[in-house]
Write a protein that holds these residues in place. Structure first.
Motif, PDB file in Angstrom:
ATOM      1  N   UNK A 101       0.848  -1.183   0.000  1.00  0.00           N
ATOM      2  CA  UNK A 101       0.000   0.000   0.000  1.00  0.00           C
ATOM      3  C   UNK A 101       0.892   1.244   0.000  1.00  0.00           C
ATOM      4  N   UNK A 102       0.541   2.216  -0.827  1.00  0.00           N
ATOM      5  CA  UNK A 102       1.374   3.402  -1.028  1.00  0.00           C
ATOM      6  C   UNK A 102       0.593   4.646  -0.638  1.00  0.00           C
ATOM      7  N   UNK A 103       1.170   5.453   0.249  1.00  0.00           N
ATOM      8  CA  UNK A 103       0.579   6.732   0.637  1.00  0.00           C
ATOM      9  C   UNK A 103       1.057   7.816  -0.312  1.00  0.00           C
ATOM     10  N   UNK A 104       0.131   8.566  -0.863  1.00  0.00           N
ATOM     11  CA  UNK A 104       0.481   9.685  -1.730  1.00  0.00           C
ATOM     12  C   UNK A 104       0.309  11.002  -0.988  1.00  0.00           C
ATOM     13  N   UNK A 105       1.404  11.594  -0.565  1.00  0.00           N
ATOM     14  CA  UNK A 105       1.323  12.850   0.184  1.00  0.00           C
ATOM     15  C   UNK A 105       0.916  14.007  -0.727  1.00  0.00           C
ATOM     16  N   UNK A 106       1.523  14.074  -1.887  1.00  0.00           N
ATOM     17  CA  UNK A 106       1.343  15.246  -2.747  1.00  0.00           C
ATOM     18  C   UNK A 106       0.008  15.245  -3.493  1.00  0.00           C
ATOM     19  N   UNK A 107      -0.524  14.070  -3.817  1.00  0.00           N
ATOM     20  CA  UNK A 107      -1.772  14.024  -4.577  1.00  0.00           C
ATOM     21  C   UNK A 107      -2.926  13.410  -3.795  1.00  0.00           C
ATOM     22  N   UNK A 108      -2.702  13.063  -2.516  1.00  0.00           N
ATOM     23  CA  UNK A 108      -3.780  12.510  -1.705  1.00  0.00           C
ATOM     24  C   UNK A 108      -4.314  11.192  -2.233  1.00  0.00           C
ATOM     25  N   UNK A 109      -3.430  10.373  -2.795  1.00  0.00           N
ATOM     26  CA  UNK A 109      -3.843   9.125  -3.426  1.00  0.00           C
ATOM     27  C   UNK A 109      -3.344   7.919  -2.638  1.00  0.00           C
ATOM     28  N   UNK A 110      -4.238   6.971  -2.371  1.00  0.00           N
ATOM     29  CA  UNK A 110      -3.883   5.685  -1.770  1.00  0.00           C
ATOM     30  C   UNK A 110      -3.892   4.646  -2.873  1.00  0.00           C
ATOM     31  N   UNK A 111      -2.773   3.950  -3.048  1.00  0.00           N
ATOM     32  CA  UNK A 111      -2.621   2.999  -4.149  1.00  0.00           C
ATOM     33  C   UNK A 111      -2.288   1.619  -3.599  1.00  0.00           C
ATOM     34  N   UNK A 112      -2.875   0.596  -4.212  1.00  0.00           N
ATOM     35  CA  UNK A 112      -2.591  -0.798  -3.841  1.00  0.00           C
ATOM     36  C   UNK A 112      -1.916  -1.486  -5.018  1.00  0.00           C
ATOM     37  N   UNK A 113      -0.743  -2.072  -4.765  1.00  0.00           N
ATOM     38  CA  UNK A 113      -0.014  -2.830  -5.777  1.00  0.00           C
ATOM     39  C   UNK A 113       0.047  -4.293  -5.374  1.00  0.00           C
ATOM     40  N   UNK A 114      -0.085  -5.175  -6.358  1.00  0.00           N
ATOM     41  CA  UNK A 114       0.080  -6.592  -6.095  1.00  0.00           C
ATOM     42  C   UNK A 114       1.576  -6.945  -6.051  1.00  0.00           C
TER      43      UNK A 114
END
Length: 350
Positions: A101-114
């Motif tokens: 799981x990746x926190x995006x500070x600059x764009x407010x995006x939460x991303x999930x990678x397999x």
């Protein structure tokens, strides 16, 4: 043979001489690092290790980089995958090592990678953009996801948003890798929740609030159909007369959960708390200088008897022996110079 450990420190590379990730041999008994090698990668800003201890991951300019950890602790790069957004600032790997799981500070995006079985990174399974407007123009004017972490029961994913003073709690489907909003924990206005951790028993969540320099303690119960969080305590990480430019940064807890540490930038200190296992509440033991500027990250050695601080502005790592009875830390090594360090972690080699 005894256990062997290495430390990895990620650094920015656009200023200074750092190449990306510095590798250190670790003397646990003495509480010290010895520099061994560097791995070239662009602007390593956060590191995470798989639960298998076979793979290391780093936030880099191009996205997320994956490395195989070699027998001696060296790193062999596998692949780099884009998060399809602005650069991340925090990584969390689920306990099964199947998702990152990746926190995006600059764009407010939460991303999930397999994550593939061989440790390399796969495709994006889901992403969510936070929405909202904060109240402090220079800091909380838009979403900033600064941390992401699963609840210990693995039912929910907590995305800490310092820009809108919220922790958004998502249900997670392990089969599809999809997120679904389940709850929102609303922090104090203009407090900027920054990092979190959970107690080993899964009953309490500890939230570092950057702008108000305090830790909020919440009880957690995930046994029902919805997650339940209840505020238990709010306690300062700095003295009341501390500099107004101080900001609570990193949080760390001993393996037995009896003590908690929080670093403070600006004040350039570390607060040592004693923890009550039954109530989850904290009590301040001591607030002491960390001997570096902007302690962006801190970490405990595997024996819990030593502490290291990653000091971003002074370009140094400082090392301390911890006396829990007296609530003291004593420097035990000359600081190690490293340009623009961001985070550090210690890994036991297989």
């Amino acid at each position: 043979m005894g256990k062997r450990y290495v430390a990895y420190v990620g650094s920015y590379t656009f200023i200074g001489k750092s190449k990306g990730i510095t590798i250190y041999d670790v003397d646990v008994e003495a509480g010290r690092f010895t520099r061994r090698d560097e791995v070239e990668i662009n602007n390593s800003s956060y590191l995470a290790v798989s639960h298998s201890r076979k793979y290391l991951y780093s936030v880099v300019d191009e996205g997320i980089a994956s490395f195989r950890i070699l027998e001696d602790g060296g790193l062999e790069q596998m692949n780099i995958v884009s998060a399809q957004g602005m650069r991340g600032c925090y990584l969390f790997i689920d306990p099964t090592d199947r998702y990152i799981f990746i926190s995006g500070y600059h764009d407010g995006k939460l991303t999930v990678l397999r994550i593939h079985e061989n440790g390399s990174l796969g495709s994006i399974t889901d992403f969510v953009f936070h929405k909202g407007i904060g109240s402090v123009a220079e800091k909380t004017h838009q979403p900033h996801i600064s941390c992401v972490m699963m609840t210990p029961d693995c039912k929910y994913v907590c995305a800490v948003d310092s820009g809108i003073d919220q922790i958004k709690v998502y249900g997670f489907n392990y089969e599809t890798g999809k997120l679904a909003l389940a709850d929102i924990v609303r922090a104090d206005l203009e407090s900027a929740p920054h990092h979190i951790l959970f107690s080993n028993d899964g009953r309490f969540m500890y939230v570092v609030c950057e702008l108000k320099n305090h830790i909020c303690v919440y009880s957690y119960d995930g046994s029902g159909g919805v997650p339940e969080f209840e505020l238990v305590q709010r306690i300062f990480t700095v003295r009341r007369n501390a500099s107004s430019v101080s900001a609570a940064c990193a949080i760390e807890m001993t393996s037995d959960n009896q003590y908690l540490f929080c670093s403070n930038a600006g004040d350039n200190s570390v607060c040592i708390f004693k923890r009550d296992a039954e109530t989850g509440r904290l009590s301040v033991m001591r607030i002491l200088p960390i001997s570096g500027d902007y302690p962006k990250d801190i970490g405990l050695f595997p024996d819990d008897k030593h502490l290291f601080s990653v000091n971003h502005e002074s370009g140094s790592l400082t090392f301390f022996t911890v006396n829990y009875e007296k609530g003291l830390i004593v420097m035990n090594q000359v600081p190690i110079s490293v340009d623009e360090p961001n985070c550090g972690l210690i890994v036991e080699l297989l």
